[in-house]
Design an enzyme around this catalytic site. Structure first.
Site, mmCIF file in Angstrom:
data_model
loop_
_atom_site.group_PDB
_atom_site.id
_atom_site.type_symbol
_atom_site.label_atom_id
_atom_site.label_comp_id
_atom_site.label_asym_id
_atom_site.label_seq_id
_atom_site.Cartn_x
_atom_site.Cartn_y
_atom_site.Cartn_z
ATOM 1 C CD GLU A 126 -2.392 1.387 2.435
ATOM 2 O OE1 GLU A 126 -3.123 0.527 3.272
ATOM 3 O OE2 GLU A 126 -2.505 2.538 3.014
ATOM 4 C CB THR A 164 -5.595 2.379 5.368
ATOM 5 O OG1 THR A 164 -4.932 1.220 4.752
ATOM 6 C CG2 THR A 164 -6.034 3.350 3.972
ATOM 7 C CB CYS A 192 -9.037 2.487 6.985
ATOM 8 S SG CYS A 192 -10.323 1.325 7.207
HETATM 9 FE FE1 F3S Z 1 -10.091 -0.223 2.557
HETATM 10 FE FE2 F3S Z 1 -9.894 -0.046 5.134
HETATM 11 FE FE3 F3S Z 1 -9.954 -2.225 3.944
HETATM 12 S S1 F3S Z 1 -8.689 1.065 3.789
HETATM 13 S S2 F3S Z 1 -9.047 -2.116 2.300
HETATM 14 S S3 F3S Z 1 -11.632 -0.727 4.193
HETATM 15 S S4 F3S Z 1 -8.727 -1.826 5.969
#
Ligand code: F3S
Length: 281
Positions: A126, A164, A192
């Site tokens: 990533e 993320t 994320c």
């Molecule tokens: Fe996207 Fe978060 Fe999964 S960035 S790939 S939803 S861990």
């Protein structure tokens, strides 16, 4: 037996979307390739292989003559999509929208002349992908020491983003160290919270049940972490890869069972385990 299944068990939104994209492309036919394994789950990759999907490496690109190349949720450097199309292949981009957002920020801010700093693990695909969207060389910082040693020209504008899945507290610490150096910094918190949400939900469920089942690969670090969290809340926690590993010998006092699963566990395995527990106990 009451069964509580974690809503956040298994694939996160981005991975689910990427895996579904591959199955949709299989339906359409033609040669289908994924740029790296679409997910770190052998059962899924094998199933796709049986359906004619090949996993390719970057060096394989030049020999492909036709077909569709699918980009996985981690994303890739900008030039990769360009190369795929130049080769006359179709590029289907299944980059997670949360990662895509980072690409856009990095592209725009580097174009505006800012130094891009990525807080993340330099070897992670990533992060390599994010680096490839910066117009100028990006700097990757993972440790306190690297943050302290950062040496940009005085007065340089800096744009800071994060991988993320980076730990939020550690991100804050590193940002603070860099901020103290007096640069003009804009910070985009691009972490994320899918992983954190999964862990928080697992903890809550484990604290409410008599037994807990954690499903995931033996090499999956996020599943090991889930197991550890659940075990702390519920002594009766077991770790399985698939239904075949399930040897439940519940004491009579078990009335409620919780189930969660790591990020690369497909839904059908979770369903199988859930149905089995519901029917057999
Ligand atoms: Fe996207 Fe978060 Fe999964 S960035 S790939 S939803 S861990």
């Amino acid at each position: 037996m009451e069964v509580i299944l974690a809503k956040s068990a298994g694939f996160c939104f981005g991975v689910k979307r990427a895996v579904e994209t591959v199955y949709q492309q299989v339906e359409k036919g033609g040669h289908i390739y994924t740029y790296g394994p679409i997910i770190h789950n052998e059962a899924v990759v094998r199933d796709l292989e049986e359906k004619g999907v090949s996993v390719i490496k970057d060096t394989d690109l030049d020999r492909l003559e036709d077909g569709t190349v699918i980009i996985r949720s981690h994303g890739v450097p900008r030039e990769v999509c360009g190369r795929i199309e130049k080769q006359g292949l179709t590029c289907v981009d299944a980059t997670c929208p949360f990662v895509k957002r980072i690409h856009t920020i990095v592209e725009q801010e580097s174009r505006a002349g800012k130094q891009i700093i990525i807080i993340g693990n330099p070897g992670h695909p990533e992060v390599e992908g994010i680096m490839g969207w910066s117009e100028t060389p990006a700097i990757v910082i993972e440790s306190e020491k690297e943050a302290q040693n950062l040496d940009c020209p005085p007065g340089k504008d800096i744009c800071l983003v994060s991988q993320t899945t980076f730990n939020y507290n550690k991100f804050q610490e590193l940002v603070e160290i860099i901020q103290k150096k007096g640069y003009n910094i804009s910070v985009a918190n691009t972490i994320c919270n899918a992983t954190e949400e999964r862990q928080a939900e697992a903890k809550l469920i484990a604290s409410q049940v008599d037994a807990m089942i954690v499903i995931g690969g033996t090499h999956s670090s996020n599943t090991a972490k889930l197991y550890e969290i659940c075990r702390r809340e519920c002594e009766n926690t077991c770790f399985i890869q698939t239904l075949d590993d399930l040897q439940l010998d519940f004491p009579e006092s078990v009335f409620r069972v919780g189930i969660t699963a790591g990020a690369s566990t497909p839904n059908y395995i979770i369903e199988e385990v859930q149905n089995y527990v519901r029917v057999n106990f």
